[in-house]
Design an enzyme around this catalytic site. Structure first.
Site, mmCIF file in Angstrom:
data_model
loop_
_atom_site.group_PDB
_atom_site.id
_atom_site.type_symbol
_atom_site.label_atom_id
_atom_site.label_comp_id
_atom_site.label_asym_id
_atom_site.label_seq_id
_atom_site.Cartn_x
_atom_site.Cartn_y
_atom_site.Cartn_z
ATOM 1 N N GLU A 182 35.208 68.686 67.178
ATOM 2 C CA GLU A 182 36.089 68.079 68.180
ATOM 3 C C GLU A 182 35.315 67.392 69.302
ATOM 4 O O GLU A 182 35.350 67.819 70.455
ATOM 5 C CB GLU A 182 37.071 69.134 68.708
ATOM 6 C CG GLU A 182 37.993 69.562 67.592
ATOM 7 C CD GLU A 182 39.042 70.597 67.979
ATOM 8 O OE1 GLU A 182 38.727 71.483 68.790
ATOM 9 O OE2 GLU A 182 40.154 70.513 67.454
ATOM 10 N N GLU A 187 39.654 73.853 58.949
ATOM 11 C CA GLU A 187 40.462 74.888 59.611
ATOM 12 C C GLU A 187 41.870 74.784 59.050
ATOM 13 O O GLU A 187 42.398 73.686 58.887
ATOM 14 C CB GLU A 187 40.506 74.679 61.131
ATOM 15 C CG GLU A 187 39.166 74.854 61.798
ATOM 16 C CD GLU A 187 39.202 74.610 63.315
ATOM 17 O OE1 GLU A 187 40.268 74.778 63.934
ATOM 18 O OE2 GLU A 187 38.154 74.226 63.846
HETATM 19 C C1 GAL Z 1 40.926 73.801 66.556
HETATM 20 C C2 GAL Z 1 39.556 74.043 67.077
HETATM 21 C C3 GAL Z 1 39.201 75.496 67.129
HETATM 22 C C4 GAL Z 1 40.325 76.279 67.723
HETATM 23 C C5 GAL Z 1 41.555 76.064 66.935
HETATM 24 C C6 GAL Z 1 42.751 76.753 67.494
HETATM 25 O O1 GAL Z 1 41.417 72.591 67.011
HETATM 26 O O2 GAL Z 1 38.607 73.374 66.326
HETATM 27 O O3 GAL Z 1 38.038 75.648 67.872
HETATM 28 O O4 GAL Z 1 40.537 75.858 69.023
HETATM 29 O O5 GAL Z 1 41.878 74.703 66.946
HETATM 30 O O6 GAL Z 1 42.615 78.083 67.660
#
Ligand code: GAL
Length: 984
Positions: free
Chosen positions: A421, A497
């Site tokens: 990010e 993620e």
């Molecule tokens: C993503 C980010 C993570 C964490 C997650 C939400 O956008 O990369 O670091 O913030 O969201 O828990």
């Protein structure tokens, strides 16, 4: 104005060392991590003197002088974070910087920790050569002195730096002084979603570097799947010889050798012991032969497609923050392996280097991510983003180099990730270019640039199922630039993620997995995230609870968004991890009850099934009536076989039967003992389906009758004649069952502020589902039933649920049939649909035949197995760090709630129901902010639900899939109540 530490003014063109763009100074070029060599080393970890100042300039640097008297300072453990050691407090923000964004400047209020440590060299410390002082991690900027002389400046919190100090060392009385600033220019590059935890939080070591030492080395060890041979070349500027005794290899540095060898994989992590002997140092290391490549649009290791069953791992310990000991690192990996996790993304920084040694050894695919995130700049449309500002480029290249050089020799590291990010920018391209040149053998990952211009893999986070499916078919929305689009469309895809594991959930894992297993391009993903970062605290009376953002009085914070892991902070697996284990199991076991067969599919990437032993059992009412071993051939990865099951024991009498086949480890492994369950399948037996036994015996209907005291008597039940509510069941006082649709919203129900889809947790409350009123329209004692007609509805709206309770009895069994008809225009789903009743709090034990042993919801139920389960009521609770709906058990046929003496209440359902029991109400659960707020009352509150709304992942990702929504629709269901005497 106080004197400035570097002598330059605090404002103006000359920025201080902690506010300049530099990556620090004084450090030697980065090199490979070496856990041990025959060169001397001395750990400087331990108890150090410590003093905290509120600003970076409040105290002068007199403390760096060897004769300074620090005996009035405090004592702090190193590695550690001072905010967890009694000085100051942690603070949590997700995206927003907790200081004004004015790069590279930081606030005057800049907590600064001065550290002092005195040490002597061991008697046998060699003379000659060089000695380096190594820091494995300091947050966020440190200035270092040895014996009064400045050694250098450290930045890049989660990366190592080594400083030459031989010329400053004495035999004894060495004084190491370290000034650590919480905030620095580097903080702008370290805006990861986690606690801000300053301090010297990784090891500090003194390393002797003898003349002729191995300055650095780079192990290139590929494996050719067409020949079965490994190719090894070790590059080392200082020369030397490389031996791998087991393979008979003895070659010069730089020489390439090809030998028959077994490959390394996460499933079979074959390592060979090797030694690099330089003129003045012997460095043992381990070789894992493997080749990673993107071929035909697929990521392959050793010629085979792999599937990431991954997790995002932050380093976290509830008492020690990111200062992890080796035991905790190992525990993480053992837990991962035991839950079928095969991959880790080191979000969002390189972990402690020893963690990667363990990944090599135990077998995990690793995406190694650089210590880089500038997410806070997104708040202002990425204006001023360091990754697109040349002044920062040296610092970013420094980070890339320190990661790659440190971790390049790990076979487990498959992929380099530029960071997280950071938007887009020239410096990311520069980092990618540098990494490709230095290590062309690993693909590059970065999620933040949709064009994938700098990467080899197409990666996204939290994409909904439907979009992932389109990507799987290579039918995603095109990019504007046709060349970039064609390039990206040819890339493998992964979800770096997905499945946000915040609170109860994540839901929808099974549906993702089905997509990954269907489309070759979809190579799995990494659940967000491994562990809740809750910080351990105690109530005055000694009960432990876990703190989240805001609990330390932060003026800016993001609450419990920091608790979104598959493990609770104390590393207890949450139901989400148990679900993940089942969903990603590497062996699929499916039964065909009619044919009497079982199909076993080997879903490993590499391994055959010879490491597993299979057993079958035939269970009647949850008790194994017959069991045995199942002879499954050692299928190769990807193979399937269909096997006949033995004929079950003759059907004798009643009972519902299930087949279960389990795959367990045949032998001990380094991560679990023989017998550890890896996969299972369960399905109903065709010869003995479940029969609903709840309807009262029509031959013996009882007639309700009015009695004194305004009650109606029916079988074992005593009802309030005015409200129709059940008050007594055979002597057990009750708060009678009545319709309940409310649940304490989960984090996923509440969703995240940026979500555009409806956030049901908020809509439910707006609609008033937490304050339903029950209007009694009629209580009719008829010939064979007591019928209570009601309308259940919230104030201020026209929505309602017409609810009819029909009570019948046949002696000692009392039966309730509920019919619900929605009224009004329901545009939102229901949280739950069932009845809630209050029972005596002395009922402390539950036994049930149904799904278990753990919690389940409609889209988190893969791991729920039908069986006979028992648990204390307390153990039925799932202690989510922020309390919320939890603890439901799926597919329950019958449940018994007992007192210590064995007496109690039995409930049967028709059809099977969801069972929840707790010693507080849903409203109390809803009101609690921490687990310690929940205080058991005198009543046991039981929910018997016909249906529940799914969980989804909307706290960061997509909501509940349509098939798991609980729409308001006409429904009928029923329960039978009896009491249990001591003997029953
Ligand atoms: C993503 C980010 C993570 C964490 C997650 C939400 O956008 O990369 O670091 O913030 O969201 O828990």
């Amino acid at each position: 104005m106080p004197a400035h530490p570097s002598g330059s003014p605090a404002a103006g063109p000359h920025l201080t060392y902690y506010e300049d763009f530099s990556p620090g100074h004084g450090a030697l070029p980065p090199r490979a991590w070496v856990p041990a060599s025959d060169a001397a080393r001395l750990s400087l970890n331990g108890l150090w003197w410590f003093r905290l100042s509120p600003t970076a300039t409040a105290e002068d640097t007199a403390f760096t002088r060897p004769d300074f008297d620090a005996s009035r300072w405090d004592i702090l453990a190193v590695p550690g974070h001072w905010v967890l050691g009694g000085h100051g407090a942690p603070a949590y923000t997700n995206v927003r910087y907790p200081f004004p964004v004015d790069p590279p400047r930081v606030p005057t209020e800049n907590p600064t920790g001065d550290h002092r440590h005195t040490f002597a060299l061991p008697e046998d410390w060699p003379a000659g050569g060089e000695t380096v002082l190594r820091f494995d991690g300091v947050e966020s900027c440190a200035r270092i002195w040895l014996n009064g002389r400045e050694v250098g400046v450290f930045k890049g919190s989660r990366l190592p730096a080594e400083y030459p100090v031989g010329h400053l060392l004495r035999r004894r009385g060495n004084v190491l002084a370290v000034r650590v600033h919480q905030w620095s220019s580097a903080s702008y590059l370290e805006d990861q979603d986690m606690w801000w935890l300053p301090g010297v939080f990784r090891d500090v070591t003194l390393l002797h570097r003898p003349a002729g030492c191995v300055a650095d080395f780079f192990v290139h060890a590929g494996w050719d799947h067409s020949t079965g041979e490994g190719t090894l070349r070790v590059d080392a500027p200082s020369g030397g010889r490389v031996t791998v005794p087991e393979l008979g290899v003895d070659v010069a540095v730089g020489e390439t050798v090809t030998v028959p060898a077994e490959p390394w994989s996460a499933e079979v992590p074959r390592l060979y012991e090797a030694v690099l002997t330089g003129a003045g140092e012997r460095v043992p290391f381990r070789v894992g032969f493997r080749t990673v490549a993107v071929e035909d649009g697929v990521l392959k290791v050793n010629g085979r497609r792999i599937l990431f069953r991954g997790v995002n791992r932050h380093e976290f310990h509830p008492e020690h923050g990111r200062a992890l000991d080796l035991g905790t690192m190992r525990e993480d990996l053992l837990l991962m392996k035991r839950h079928n996790v095969n991959a880790v993304r080191t979000s969002h920084y390189p972990p402690h280097p020893a963690f990667l040694d363990l990944c090599d050894e135990l077998g995990l695919w690793v995406v190694d991510e650089c210590d880089l995130e500038t997410h806070g700049f997104a708040e202002d449309g990425w204006a001023g983003n360091p990754v697109d500002d040349d002044r920062w480029t040296p610092a970013l290249l420094d980070r890339a180099a320190r990661m790659v050089e440190r971790d390049k020799n790990h076979p487990s590291v498959l992929v380099w990730s530029l960071g997280n990010e950071c938007g887009t920018g020239r410096a990311l391209t520069a980092m990618a270019r540098w990494i490709r040149e230095r290590d062309p053998d690993r693909p590059l990952h970065y999620e933040g640039d949709r064009t994938c211009a700098d990467t080899d893999l197409y990666s996204r986070m939290y994409a909904p199922h439907a979009e992932v499916e389109r990507i799987g078919r290579r039918e995603e929305e095109p990019l504007d630039d046709p060349a970039l689009d064609a390039r990206r469309r040819a890339m493998p895809f992964l979800l770096c993620e997905y499945a946000h594991a915040m609170g109860n959930g994540p839901g929808g894992l099974a549906e993702y997995q089905r997509l990954f297993e269907t489309h070759e391009r979809l190579q799995g993903g990494f659940v967000w995230e491994w562990i809740d970062h809750g910080i351990a605290r105690r109530t005055p009376d000694g009960r432990r609870w876990f703190a989240y953002g805001g609990d330390f009085g932060e003026e800016l914070h993001d609450g419990n968004f920091v608790c979104d892991g598959l493990l609770f902070p104390d590393r207890t697996p949450s139901p989400g991890l148990v679900e993940y284990k089942k969903v990603v199991e590497p062996v699929r076991i499916e039964g065909d009850p009619v044919a009497g067969t079982v199909r076993v599919t080997n879903r490993h990437d590499v391994a055959d099934l010879s490491h597993l032993r299979f057993t079958w059992s035939y269970e009647v009412d949850g008790v194994a009536a017959a069991r045995g071993d199942l002879d499954v051939p050692p299928l190769a990865a990807g193979g399937t076989t269909e096997l006949k099951l033995p004929l079950p024991a003759a059907a004798d009498g009643a009972g519902e039967a299930f087949w279960q086949v389990r795959a367990v480890l045949a032998r001990d492994t380094p991560w679990a003992p023989a017998g550890h369950e890896v996969a299972w399948g369960q399905w109903p037996a065709a010869d003995r389906p479940g029969s609903l036994r709840t309807a009262p015996d029509p031959e013996r209907p009882h007639r309700p009758r009015h009695a004194e005291g305004g009650v109606v008597l029916l079988g074992p039940g005593t009802f309030d004649a005015a409200t129709g509510e059940l008050r007594l069941l055979d002597g057990f006082a009750l708060a009678g069952p009545r319709l309940d649709v409310w649940r304490a919203p989960t984090d996923n129900d509440l969703g995240a502020p940026w979500q555009s889809d409806p956030r049901h947790g908020l809509l439910w409350r707006e609609a008033g589902l937490h304050r339903m009123r029950h209007r009694v329209d009629g209580v009719v004692a008829g010939d064979d039933a007591l019928t209570v007609t009601t309308r259940v509805a919230p104030a201020a709206g026209s929505l309602g649920l017409r609810t009819v309770y029909r009570w019948t009895a046949d002696g000692d069994r009392l039966h309730l049939a509920v019919a619900v008809t929605p009224e009004g225009r329901w545009t939102l789903p229901l949280p739950r649909l069932g009845v809630r009743l209050g029972l005596c709090g002395t009922l402390t034990r539950a036994e049930w035949f149904g799904g278990g042993p753990g919690e389940a919801y409609p889209d988190t139920r893969a791991a729920s197995r039908v069986g006979l389960h028992t648990a204390s009521v307390d153990a039925l609770q799932t202690p989510y760090v922020r309390p919320q709906e939890n603890g439901a058990r799926a597919d329950v046929r019958r449940v018994r709630l007992r007192r210590e003496d064995g007496t109690g209440v039995a409930i049967e359902g028709g059809p099977p129901f969801w069972f929840t029991a707790r010693r507080w109400t849903s409203e109390e659960l809803d009101a609690a902010a921490h687990t310690c707020d929940l205080v058991p009352g005198d009543t046991l509150w039981v929910n018997l639900d016909h249906a529940l709304h799914g969980i989804g992942s909307q706290s960061c990702g997509p909501g509940v899939l349509p098939r798991h929504r609980l729409e308001a629709a006409p429904a009928s269901f029923g329960f039978t109540f009896t009491t249990l005497g001591e003997s029953r």
